[in-house]
Every structure is written in C-alpha cells, then in structure tokens.
Design an enzyme around this catalytic site. Structure first.
Site, PDB file in Angstrom:
ATOM      1  N   CYS A   2       0.877  -1.167   0.000  1.00  0.00           N
ATOM      2  CA  CYS A   2       0.000   0.000   0.000  1.00  0.00           C
ATOM      3  C   CYS A   2       0.911   1.212   0.000  1.00  0.00           C
ATOM      4  O   CYS A   2       1.583   1.491   0.994  1.00  0.00           O
ATOM      5  CB  CYS A   2      -0.917   0.002   1.224  1.00  0.00           C
ATOM      6  SG  CYS A   2      -1.954   1.476   1.351  1.00  0.00           S
ATOM      7  N   GLU A 103      -3.902   1.298  -5.847  1.00  0.00           N
ATOM      8  CA  GLU A 103      -2.941   0.315  -6.345  1.00  0.00           C
ATOM      9  C   GLU A 103      -2.831   0.509  -7.851  1.00  0.00           C
ATOM     10  O   GLU A 103      -3.735   1.066  -8.489  1.00  0.00           O
ATOM     11  CB  GLU A 103      -3.377  -1.119  -6.025  1.00  0.00           C
ATOM     12  CG  GLU A 103      -3.308  -1.500  -4.558  1.00  0.00           C
ATOM     13  CD  GLU A 103      -1.898  -1.508  -3.972  1.00  0.00           C
ATOM     14  OE1 GLU A 103      -0.939  -1.259  -4.728  1.00  0.00           O
ATOM     15  OE2 GLU A 103      -1.768  -1.748  -2.769  1.00  0.00           O
TER      16      GLU A 103
END
Length: 234
Positions: A2, A103
C-alpha cells in the site's frame, strides 16, 4: 503493498465513524497521501486520541531515519520475526485512518500501469492495522513514525495487486489498541483480507502518480471510453 491512500472524509463524519476517539481541531481533506508524509492514527497508548505520525517506520535502533523510506509496509506473515517490526507488533500497534487506497494494475505486454482507487462499498472511512515507533533525534523531539500492515489480497484486490492493506473491523479496535504487550498468536486472526463483497474499485486518472497532486480529481473515475486494444480492468 500500500503506497498511497486517502482520508478525505469531513471531520464531523470521521467523529461519527470513530466515536471513541478524540480528534484534533483541524483535519484537512487528503486525496493522495504518500510515504514520508504525516498520517492520522490512533496509537495504543491508552489515550484514544488521533495523532499524526510520519509514514515510514524508523526502528529505535536505526542510525539514519531514512530507513523509514523502506518501511512503509510490513508483511503480516513475518511481523513476529522481522527485527524491524517484531517488538512493535507486541507493544506498539495503531489504527491508521483512511477512506480509500490506490494500487497500480499491470497489463500484459503494456508498460503503463492503471491506477485504481479501492474503498469500501459504503464509502465509510475505516482503519488500517499499523505499527508505530519512537526514534530519538539529536537535539529534537522524538520522531514518531508508522507502517501499514499488509496481507494476501481478497478476490477483488487480487485482480489488481498481489497484496492489500489489513483493514480492521470496528469490533477489533479495542483488542488491537490494547496497551498491554501481546503475544503474536493472539493477534494473528485479525491480520486477514477484508471481505471483498464489502469493497469496490475503479480506475482513476494518472494524476495520482504525482505525489504532489492532492485534489478531488485524484479519486474521480477515469474516462471509461478505452482504446480498442486497451484491456479492461476486471
């Protein structure tokens, strides 16, 4: 991993979503939080107060705080063994507040990646499982830093990336924030993928690729009219 996330929920809505926590007077809307920036979190110090720590964990034994640039994420599977995280896992846990994360999806045969915004279907804010540390700075207050714990992806995120951050349900907050030292096996059941049916994802503009961009445009859906040879997201 992340590497970017958001916290763009207005302060009054954050307070309703996290009723047990005390918030600071100012909570600016943030659409593109990048490593090394300050993030809003609740450390397990017993105060239940939202504070701001630097994203990128600096262990107490580090000689240079730049090590934090490599410590923005911590794999759940190795927390108990890694020297950088094992003590914090037992003693210094935190909730990192967010309402979405990004992402970048790879496409076979194409070098460019598609940025994807992932959030709860409800649009509600949530909390990542995190760890925090305090590093003694010469001639300055201690540097408080943190990392986001990641795990295997759920069925939704798996189509985009091979890891996802651990999102804790509200019922787990008290256990995660217990100030007492915890044995790793007592917390392992919390470090699992969030249910995919409760999440949604959509492509966004490459504007988010620029860590200096921090506007509402970062989370707006990208144009859906794709080129004929462009692969679909899902």
């Amino acid at each position: 991993m992340c590497g970017r996330f958001t916290l763009a929920t207005p302060a009054e809505d954050l307070q309703r979503a996290f009723p047990g926590f005390a918030f600071p007077d100012q909570m600016p809307l943030r659409y593109n939080i990048a490593p090394s920036l300050e993030v809003a979190l609740v450390p397990n110090n017993g105060e239940n107060r939202v504070q701001h720590f630097r994203w990128g964990l600096v262990p107490p034994w580090a000689k240079d705080p730049k090590i934090g640039n490599r410590m923005i994420n911590a794999r759940s599977e190795t927390l108990a063994e890694k020297p950088s995280f094992r003590t914090a896992f037992r003693k210094r846990r935190c909730l990192i507040l967010a309402d979405g994360f990004y992402e970048w999806r790879k496409h076979p045969g194409i070098s460019a990646k598609t940025p994807v915004y992932i959030r709860l279907e409800s649009g509600e804010p949530f909390a990542f499982a995190g760890l925090w540390e305090s590093w003694k700075q010469p001639d300055a207050p201690p540097l408080l830093s943190c990392t986001i714990i990641t795990t295997q992806p759920n069925a939704l995120v798996k189509k985009i990336h091979h890891r996802m951050p651990v999102i804790l349900p509200p019922g787990a907050y008290d256990r995660w924030l217990d100030p007492a030292e915890q044995q790793p096996d007592r917390l392992a059941d919390l470090l699992k993928p969030y249910p995919h049916a409760d999440m949604t994802a959509y492509p966004v503009s490459t504007l988010v690729n620029n860590p200096g961009a921090d506007t509402l445009a970062c989370i707006k859906p990208a144009e859906t009219q794709a080129q004929p040879d462009q692969p679909s997201l899902f």
